[in-house]
Motif scaffolding. Structure first.
Motif, PDB file in Angstrom:
ATOM      1  N   UNK A   1       0.817  -1.222   0.000  1.00  0.00           N
ATOM      2  CA  UNK A   1       0.000   0.000   0.000  1.00  0.00           C
ATOM      3  C   UNK A   1       0.848   1.267   0.000  1.00  0.00           C
ATOM      4  N   UNK A   2       2.180   1.131   0.015  1.00  0.00           N
ATOM      5  CA  UNK A   2       3.053   2.295  -0.104  1.00  0.00           C
ATOM      6  C   UNK A   2       3.318   3.017   1.198  1.00  0.00           C
ATOM      7  N   UNK A   3       3.139   2.371   2.320  1.00  0.00           N
ATOM      8  CA  UNK A   3       3.359   3.032   3.609  1.00  0.00           C
ATOM      9  C   UNK A   3       4.831   3.026   4.033  1.00  0.00           C
ATOM     10  N   UNK A   4       5.686   2.383   3.241  1.00  0.00           N
ATOM     11  CA  UNK A   4       7.133   2.368   3.471  1.00  0.00           C
ATOM     12  C   UNK A   4       7.495   1.835   4.868  1.00  0.00           C
ATOM     13  N   UNK A   5       7.269   0.532   5.112  1.00  0.00           N
ATOM     14  CA  UNK A   5       7.628  -0.043   6.418  1.00  0.00           C
ATOM     15  C   UNK A   5       9.144  -0.152   6.573  1.00  0.00           C
ATOM     16  N   UNK A   6       9.619  -0.423   7.776  1.00  0.00           N
ATOM     17  CA  UNK A   6      11.072  -0.550   8.001  1.00  0.00           C
ATOM     18  C   UNK A   6      11.650  -1.683   7.154  1.00  0.00           C
ATOM     19  N   UNK A   7      12.764  -1.423   6.496  1.00  0.00           N
ATOM     20  CA  UNK A   7      13.409  -2.427   5.660  1.00  0.00           C
ATOM     21  C   UNK A   7      13.006  -2.369   4.205  1.00  0.00           C
TER      22      UNK A   7
ATOM     23  N   UNK B   1      13.595  -0.009   2.055  1.00  0.00           N
ATOM     24  CA  UNK B   1      14.718   0.483   1.253  1.00  0.00           C
ATOM     25  C   UNK B   1      15.677  -0.650   0.899  1.00  0.00           C
ATOM     26  N   UNK B   2      15.953  -1.512   1.852  1.00  0.00           N
ATOM     27  CA  UNK B   2      16.851  -2.638   1.600  1.00  0.00           C
ATOM     28  C   UNK B   2      16.245  -3.588   0.581  1.00  0.00           C
ATOM     29  N   UNK B   3      14.948  -3.821   0.681  1.00  0.00           N
ATOM     30  CA  UNK B   3      14.278  -4.702  -0.276  1.00  0.00           C
ATOM     31  C   UNK B   3      14.323  -4.105  -1.678  1.00  0.00           C
ATOM     32  N   UNK B   4      14.055  -2.814  -1.798  1.00  0.00           N
ATOM     33  CA  UNK B   4      14.107  -2.152  -3.101  1.00  0.00           C
ATOM     34  C   UNK B   4      15.518  -2.190  -3.676  1.00  0.00           C
TER      35      UNK B   4
ATOM     36  N   UNK C   1      16.221  -5.696  -4.932  1.00  0.00           N
ATOM     37  CA  UNK C   1      15.470  -5.949  -6.164  1.00  0.00           C
ATOM     38  C   UNK C   1      16.154  -5.269  -7.352  1.00  0.00           C
ATOM     39  N   UNK C   2      16.609  -4.040  -7.162  1.00  0.00           N
ATOM     40  CA  UNK C   2      17.295  -3.325  -8.234  1.00  0.00           C
ATOM     41  C   UNK C   2      18.589  -4.026  -8.630  1.00  0.00           C
ATOM     42  N   UNK C   3      19.343  -4.518  -7.652  1.00  0.00           N
ATOM     43  CA  UNK C   3      20.581  -5.238  -7.951  1.00  0.00           C
ATOM     44  C   UNK C   3      20.295  -6.502  -8.742  1.00  0.00           C
ATOM     45  N   UNK C   4      19.250  -7.240  -8.361  1.00  0.00           N
ATOM     46  CA  UNK C   4      18.898  -8.459  -9.083  1.00  0.00           C
ATOM     47  C   UNK C   4      18.452  -8.152 -10.509  1.00  0.00           C
ATOM     48  N   UNK C   5      17.665  -7.096 -10.693  1.00  0.00           N
ATOM     49  CA  UNK C   5      17.221  -6.728 -12.038  1.00  0.00           C
ATOM     50  C   UNK C   5      18.401  -6.303 -12.910  1.00  0.00           C
ATOM     51  N   UNK C   6      19.341  -5.551 -12.349  1.00  0.00           N
ATOM     52  CA  UNK C   6      20.531  -5.146 -13.104  1.00  0.00           C
ATOM     53  C   UNK C   6      21.366  -6.355 -13.503  1.00  0.00           C
ATOM     54  N   UNK C   7      21.521  -7.296 -12.565  1.00  0.00           N
ATOM     55  CA  UNK C   7      22.296  -8.498 -12.865  1.00  0.00           C
ATOM     56  C   UNK C   7      21.600  -9.321 -13.944  1.00  0.00           C
TER      57      UNK C   7
END
Length: 138
Positions: free
Chosen positions: A107-113, A115-118, A121-127
């Motif tokens: 829902x976009x409430x930005x829970x703790x952690x 940022x690390x998940x995003x 995910x970005x590192x995996x997509x780049x790889x």
């Protein structure tokens, strides 16, 4: 001019009200009698409890020996059942917590952690893009 320093003469203490660190003899004796009485009472109660425990253990030990073929499996069974219920409750709380975190993330409430998940995910997509560009995977 010379600095004048006045020394205050010590005034005699009139008891507990004037100086809390100095007490009258009567107060000290009352405190000592109270402490001895309370300490002695606690010592008597501790001795009675110890005596009762030793007597109870002496009476119950033969019963434990006689009923041990039944008690030992019963205790093991109860222990496993208790651990099972505790583990089930712990996993339930953990599942509810994870589902609440996922709901907050979606829902976009930005829970703790988040940022690390995003970032992961970005590192995996780049790889994955690098691997695809190399032609290893179609």
């Amino acid at each position: 001019m010379a600095d004048l320093h006045y020394k205050q003469s010590p005034q005699p203490s009139l008891g507990y009200k004037d100086d809390p660190h100095q007490q009258t003899l009567c107060t000290q004796v009352a405190k000592a009698i109270t402490a001895v009485t309370a300490g002695g009472s606690f010592l008597v109660v501790a001795a009675l409890i110890l005596t009762g425990t030793v007597i109870a253990l002496t009476i119950v030990t033969p019963l434990f020996v006689i009923f041990s073929p039944v008690l030992v499996p019963a205790v093991i069974t109860v222990a496993f059942l208790s651990l099972g219920f505790l583990a089930s409750g712990g996993f339930c709380v953990m599942a509810i917590t994870v589902l609440a975190w996922i709901y907050g993330y979606v829902t976009g409430k930005h829970p703790p952690g988040a940022d690390q998940l995003d970032s992961a995910r970005d590192k995996l997509l780049n790889k994955a893009r690098e691997i695809k560009d190399c032609g290893i995977v179609n």
